[in-house]
Design a protein around this motif. Structure first.
Motif, PDB file in Angstrom:
ATOM      1  N   ARG A   1     -12.421   1.630   0.696  1.00 41.54           N
ATOM      2  CA  ARG A   1     -12.557   2.491  -0.463  1.00 41.54           C
ATOM      3  C   ARG A   1     -12.516   1.420  -1.592  1.00 41.54           C
ATOM      4  O   ARG A   1     -13.476   0.994  -2.196  1.00 41.54           O
ATOM      5  CB  ARG A   1     -11.609   3.732  -0.865  1.00 41.54           C
ATOM      6  N   TYR A   2     -11.229   1.109  -1.854  1.00 40.19           N
ATOM      7  CA  TYR A   2     -11.104   0.079  -2.974  1.00 40.19           C
ATOM      8  C   TYR A   2     -10.425  -1.292  -2.473  1.00 40.19           C
ATOM      9  O   TYR A   2      -9.820  -1.102  -1.425  1.00 40.19           O
ATOM     10  CB  TYR A   2     -10.086   0.600  -3.990  1.00 40.19           C
ATOM     11  N   VAL A   3     -10.894  -2.333  -3.009  1.00 39.14           N
ATOM     12  CA  VAL A   3     -10.342  -3.708  -2.817  1.00 39.14           C
ATOM     13  C   VAL A   3      -9.444  -4.214  -3.955  1.00 39.14           C
ATOM     14  O   VAL A   3      -9.987  -4.233  -4.936  1.00 39.14           O
ATOM     15  CB  VAL A   3     -11.245  -4.619  -2.025  1.00 39.14           C
TER      16      VAL A   3
ATOM     17  N   VAL B   1      -6.246   0.331  -5.365  1.00 35.39           N
ATOM     18  CA  VAL B   1      -5.173  -0.688  -5.182  1.00 35.39           C
ATOM     19  C   VAL B   1      -5.294  -1.921  -5.905  1.00 35.39           C
ATOM     20  O   VAL B   1      -6.170  -2.076  -6.529  1.00 35.39           O
ATOM     21  CB  VAL B   1      -5.459  -1.128  -3.712  1.00 35.39           C
ATOM     22  N   CYS B   2      -3.809  -2.581  -6.407  1.00 35.20           N
ATOM     23  CA  CYS B   2      -3.866  -3.521  -7.149  1.00 35.20           C
ATOM     24  C   CYS B   2      -2.474  -4.315  -6.765  1.00 35.20           C
ATOM     25  O   CYS B   2      -1.771  -3.816  -6.232  1.00 35.20           O
ATOM     26  CB  CYS B   2      -4.085  -3.447  -8.434  1.00 35.20           C
TER      27      CYS B   2
ATOM     28  N   ILE C   1       2.445  -4.317  -4.158  1.00 32.37           N
ATOM     29  CA  ILE C   1       0.856  -3.794  -4.092  1.00 32.37           C
ATOM     30  C   ILE C   1       1.199  -2.210  -4.603  1.00 32.37           C
ATOM     31  O   ILE C   1       2.091  -1.607  -4.217  1.00 32.37           O
ATOM     32  CB  ILE C   1       0.509  -3.678  -2.563  1.00 32.37           C
ATOM     33  N   LEU C   2       0.178  -2.010  -5.541  1.00 30.20           N
ATOM     34  CA  LEU C   2       0.530  -0.686  -6.118  1.00 30.20           C
ATOM     35  C   LEU C   2      -0.926   0.089  -5.608  1.00 30.20           C
ATOM     36  O   LEU C   2      -2.107  -0.228  -5.525  1.00 30.20           O
ATOM     37  CB  LEU C   2       0.246  -0.927  -7.560  1.00 30.20           C
TER      38      LEU C   2
ATOM     39  N   GLY D   1      -8.776   4.734  -9.562  1.00 25.94           N
ATOM     40  CA  GLY D   1      -8.612   3.006  -9.881  1.00 25.94           C
ATOM     41  C   GLY D   1      -7.129   2.870 -10.478  1.00 25.94           C
ATOM     42  O   GLY D   1      -6.685   3.501 -11.189  1.00 25.94           O
ATOM     43  N   VAL D   2      -6.567   1.935 -10.285  1.00 25.89           N
ATOM     44  CA  VAL D   2      -5.362   1.259 -10.733  1.00 25.89           C
ATOM     45  C   VAL D   2      -5.579  -0.271 -11.118  1.00 25.89           C
ATOM     46  O   VAL D   2      -6.163  -0.916 -10.306  1.00 25.89           O
ATOM     47  CB  VAL D   2      -4.095   1.467  -9.788  1.00 25.89           C
TER      48      VAL D   2
END
Length: 123
Positions: free
Chosen positions: A8-10, A54-55, A62-63, A94-95
């Motif tokens: 999904r997110y990277v 994720v960020c 990692i959040l 999103g973060v």
């Protein structure tokens, strides 16, 4: 990077690696050579609902926004996960985080971006 379960997110991670959230309910961390370093579910014995954004912050933590559980967790390199936001989110997607300790959360349920200040370690 093959064999992901609905990526999904990277987000980029320190040392050239990256972090990927998966629809199946996991978040995986990869090295710069694209080798799996760890799964957050396994490493922290954490159960995600539906991990989304994720960020990685300046400390290398990692959040992760959990869309289903409506929370944001911080996963430090060492130690237990910390719940940073547990109320006030309808559908966090999103973060992003700043070097000044700000956490930005895109909340698709309220069509807005929410900004939080956090500090995990004493200055």
């Amino acid at each position: 990077v093959p064999n992901l379960q609905g990526p999904r997110y990277v987000s980029p991670a320190p040392n050239g690696g990256f972090v990927v959230s998966e629809e199946c309910g996991d978040v995986k961390v990869f090295t710069s050579s694209r080798k799996l370093l760890c799964s957050l579910s396994s490493k922290y014995r954490h159960r995600f609902g539906n991990p989304a954004g994720v960020c990685v912050d300046v400390d290398g933590s990692i959040l992760v926004a959990d869309e289903q559980r409506r929370i944001v967790h911080l996963f430090p390199e060492h130690g237990a996960p910390v719940c940073l936001v547990s109320t006030g989110l309808r559908r966090p997607n999103g973060v992003a985080c700043s070097s000044f300790g700000h956490l930005f959360v895109a909340d698709a349920g309220e069509n807005c971006v929410k900004v939080f200040k956090y500090c995990v370690r004493p200055p």
